[in-house]
Design a protein around this motif. Sequence first.
Motif, short mmCIF file in Angstrom:
data_model
loop_
_atom_site.label_atom_id
_atom_site.label_comp_id
_atom_site.label_asym_id
_atom_site.label_seq_id
_atom_site.Cartn_x
_atom_site.Cartn_y
_atom_site.Cartn_z
N LYS A 207 -36.50 141.26 79.43
CA LYS A 207 -36.29 141.83 78.10
C LYS A 207 -36.51 143.32 78.28
O LYS A 207 -37.63 143.74 78.56
CB LYS A 207 -37.27 141.24 77.11
CG LYS A 207 -36.96 141.59 75.70
CD LYS A 207 -37.14 140.38 74.80
CE LYS A 207 -36.36 140.59 73.51
NZ LYS A 207 -36.23 139.36 72.76
N LEU B 2 -24.88 137.93 72.68
CA LEU B 2 -26.20 137.50 72.21
C LEU B 2 -27.29 138.22 73.00
O LEU B 2 -28.23 138.77 72.43
CB LEU B 2 -26.33 135.98 72.37
CG LEU B 2 -27.68 135.39 71.97
CD1 LEU B 2 -27.86 135.49 70.47
CD2 LEU B 2 -27.80 133.94 72.41
N ASN B 3 -27.13 138.21 74.33
CA ASN B 3 -28.15 138.85 75.16
C ASN B 3 -28.21 140.36 74.94
O ASN B 3 -29.27 140.96 74.98
CB ASN B 3 -27.90 138.55 76.64
CG ASN B 3 -28.35 137.15 77.01
OD1 ASN B 3 -29.12 136.54 76.27
ND2 ASN B 3 -27.87 136.63 78.12
N ASN C 187 -19.62 135.43 74.23
CA ASN C 187 -20.63 135.16 73.19
C ASN C 187 -22.04 135.26 73.76
O ASN C 187 -22.93 135.83 73.14
CB ASN C 187 -20.43 133.76 72.61
CG ASN C 187 -19.18 133.70 71.74
OD1 ASN C 187 -18.70 134.73 71.28
ND2 ASN C 187 -18.65 132.50 71.55
N ALA C 188 -22.21 134.67 74.96
CA ALA C 188 -23.54 134.70 75.58
C ALA C 188 -23.95 136.14 75.89
O ALA C 188 -25.10 136.52 75.70
CB ALA C 188 -23.55 133.84 76.83
N MET D 170 -30.27 139.17 82.70
CA MET D 170 -30.65 138.11 83.63
C MET D 170 -30.16 138.47 85.02
O MET D 170 -28.99 138.76 85.22
CB MET D 170 -29.98 136.82 83.15
CG MET D 170 -30.35 135.61 83.93
SD MET D 170 -29.77 134.14 83.08
CE MET D 170 -28.03 134.21 83.42
N ILE E 280 -35.37 136.52 84.08
CA ILE E 280 -34.95 136.95 82.75
C ILE E 280 -35.77 138.16 82.35
O ILE E 280 -37.00 138.13 82.43
CB ILE E 280 -35.19 135.84 81.70
CG1 ILE E 280 -34.78 134.49 82.26
CG2 ILE E 280 -34.49 136.17 80.40
CD1 ILE E 280 -33.35 134.17 82.21
N THR F 19 -31.77 141.21 76.16
CA THR F 19 -32.13 140.36 77.29
C THR F 19 -31.09 140.53 78.40
O THR F 19 -29.91 140.70 78.11
CB THR F 19 -32.11 138.87 76.89
OG1 THR F 19 -32.54 138.77 75.54
CG2 THR F 19 -33.00 138.04 77.76
N GLU G 169 -30.12 140.96 71.81
CA GLU G 169 -31.54 140.68 71.98
C GLU G 169 -32.20 141.58 73.02
O GLU G 169 -33.41 141.51 73.24
CB GLU G 169 -31.73 139.22 72.42
CG GLU G 169 -31.26 138.18 71.41
CD GLU G 169 -32.28 137.96 70.30
OE1 GLU G 169 -33.48 137.98 70.61
OE2 GLU G 169 -31.87 137.81 69.15
N TYR H 263 -23.90 138.79 83.60
CA TYR H 263 -25.18 138.58 82.92
C TYR H 263 -26.24 139.58 83.36
O TYR H 263 -27.19 139.84 82.64
CB TYR H 263 -25.68 137.15 83.13
CG TYR H 263 -24.92 136.15 82.32
CD1 TYR H 263 -24.41 136.50 81.07
CD2 TYR H 263 -24.68 134.86 82.77
CE1 TYR H 263 -23.70 135.61 80.32
CE2 TYR H 263 -23.97 133.96 82.03
CZ TYR H 263 -23.46 134.33 80.79
OH TYR H 263 -22.75 133.44 80.05
#
Lengths: 505, 399
Positions: free
Chosen positions: A164, A120-121, A116-117, A128, A162, A126, A124, A94
């Motif tokens: 961005k 998605l990140n 999938n996670a 972590m 987190i 994103t 976006e 992550y």
Amino acid sequence: MSGINKNILRSMLIGSYIVVIGFCIFGISAIYGYLNTGADRSSILHTELKKADQYLPKTTWAPLKNEGRSMDDQTLKMIENDYLDAWYVKLVAYRSNKKRGIEDYYTNKARQNIYNAIDLNLSEGTSMESTTLEHNPTLEFFSEDGQLVVLTDHNVIEYKRIYKGEALLLETSEVSTYKVILLLEDGFWRIRHMVKQDTQEQKKETGLPVFIESKNIKGINYYPQATPWDMFGVGFNIETIAKDFSIVKEAGLNNVRIFIPYDDFGKAKVKADKLEKLKQILDVAESQELMVMITLFDFYGDYSVLDWTLNHRHAETIVSTFKNHDAILAWDIKNEPNLDFKSRDQSIVTAWLEHMLTLVKSIDPNHPATIGWSNDESAIILKDKVDFASFHYYKKIDGLTATYKRLKTQIPNKPVILTEYGISSYNGFWNFFGNSENDQAQYHEKIQGIFSDNEIPYMSWTLYDFENVPKAVVGRLPWRRNIQQKFGFISTDGTKKVSFKYISK
Amino acid sequence: MAIKHTYLSLLILLFLSSTTIVDTPNEIKCITTQKTFEAGEFIELLFSTTQNTFPGLYCSHTYGSTIITPIFKNNVLYYEIPSNIGNKAGIIHWKLLESPLYGQFTITPKTNVTTLETYIGPPSIAAGGSDFSMMVVIPTDALDNPLKDGTQVNIKHQFLSSEENNEILTEHLISYKNIYSKKETGRILITSECLNEHSKEYDINVLAAIPTNFSISAKRHHVYADGNQVTTFVTSILKDEFDNVVNDGTFVDFFITNEVGNILKTNGSTIKGIATATMIHPDHKSRWTIKAFVNGMAESNVITLDYTQVITDFDVAVSKDNNMLIIGPLQSFMKQMIPDGLQVTLSIYKENIHIYTSTKGSRLGFAHFNLKDLALKKGNYNFNIKTAGLEKTLQFTKL
């Protein structure tokens, strides 16, 4: 003329010939080298997996009362290793949004959830940075054939940052409970199912503040003269330290501040011989009726979130070993962490300190803890978490009274201790306008006056002038090193400097 | 006058600014009240806002965390929970950035089963009723979520004439059942069912338990120690304590002890409970005591076999040219020539010092030693010949 030209042409030809041949030989040797490399066959057997300490969250198993087959210690240890590794590869994935390592610790279907996670990140933007600080697994079930376990991991403390892009959006600590099913596949315990059962914001309670009798604190920062910043190395000599402590005692002081170097002590796995040396120091201090303030994490500057669990194991070992020692005055979590604010980001350093304070106080609720800020401006950071505030003061002596009074109003309920101050008596080649030994003495005389007028508890820098100051402390520059060498009350030849008269009141 | 106006406007500004500070937390409100969703459902969190900012929504689920960006319509912020989060059961924790708002909702698994994830082990167990195999069933929905605890799973199994059905409620995401063997060997067939979804057929083999003690017997063509025929040892049918014949391939060791205490070993594996093993007859009179073991589990009775001496005497001669030592005829119990291969050992001594030994098998009732090849020096020798438990000595002079 043409003869010279010919010679130049010749040498160019020969030179280019040598270069071409050189390239050819290099190319052939590179190909040969490549063809001769390959995985060691023994690696097929997983026999050479060396485990480096990368991630060691505190893991406490509940007493075994599981259903199904009874569990043995070795299997439980294997499950714990693989389960924590599964967390680790997930945390790493992550952070970078890369899928490396996931397939080793999650079954075919489970790893899809993580992919999938990550996808998605990635889409976006994103990412972590996160770690888990505590796991409290309960083994619920172990199948008869030894291939499946169910566990409930209670109150997992997760710290997350987190981002961005580059921007930090959120910093959070959560306490969650998970139910996990693991299967034994290809020799790995892999996560098959995972369901979050509960999650709460972590309440960061550091417990009740520990009172410290601060009025009488008269102390000094201590390194042996021969081995400054390397107190626990090969030059360790307990007799020297005992002699120095008696000098400190006779000078009218009642405590010393010492430093624990993080790497030298063995990082997460604290070395037994270093602990033994520290114990000897504390014993000597106790026999001299001196109290010791131990400053942890000297020469540490990483703070990266995935390093936290290692830091915690380090502090845990030292604090739990000495929490009942009578010579302990207080724990100083870190010396001058505010100097790392620029290079490491203030929010991450502060979060690191806050979690470390929580940990140290949870292990030793009876001794006060503080942070040795390098200046008075920083001393209010985390003021609600420390038991007493401490700061260092190397500015103009005239401002000290006002500074201290301001700090006392900013931190009304807790003692404020000056844990480093002093002045160098260096005025040689690199600093013609420096202070003489007499200037130093005047400084200490004056500052002692300020201390007694304002009831300021103090710890001076430092007992000795040093001949060798390591590069890691002040760098290579001679005008810095030379000044740092001359802060002591006792000069390098062992004679007391004029300032020694004012070492305490 | 100017001072008064400035003062008043400052005061108003101050008042206004303080009210905005107080009001800020109330400006964004979560208006989604639903706290429980089913996996796979479309989930959207709605926040009413009067501000013109669109903060992200932090969302932490079982497998990770993410930030969701809103869609803004008519003073409402719509946060659509991505399907990969909405598909997985568990608690979802959210936090609205730039605001103190946070909360949770639960995603429950679907209520119908798609897969009965089944694990059975061990695949074979021993008869007798104390050994068992375990069946673990994890009923999962179409999105690979284990169903909620308390879901009923029926685990059915059949063995010989009995058929059983056990109703089990899932706990800690799984259901399990221990399936015990009966006294008989055979095959247990198992299946499971949950919410009308049926699994395929699984089986467990019930094998015989460990064998009990057994008896052995021996069969031989004659009682003579001719060093040629074989004796066959046979076990009784090996059975476990429940009268089940042990599995084919059960290994039986036979230990044969002769009259001087030397041990010979042979072995065999069972077929239909019977193991056989063979051993060649001794070449001299002997008494064998035989006992068999299934290592660590069972043992047999002891039997004794006597072997009768067949060769009573033999001749030793040197050929006329002194080049060959001839032993024989070696005759068996009916005066027939002993079958080829009887061991004959020649040891040569010179003045009681051993200088040479050779062993040969007999052929057509005789054994020949070529003395020429030995290139003996001149002098007196003692030849010692051993065969079939007999011993003879011969003086020999090399000229």
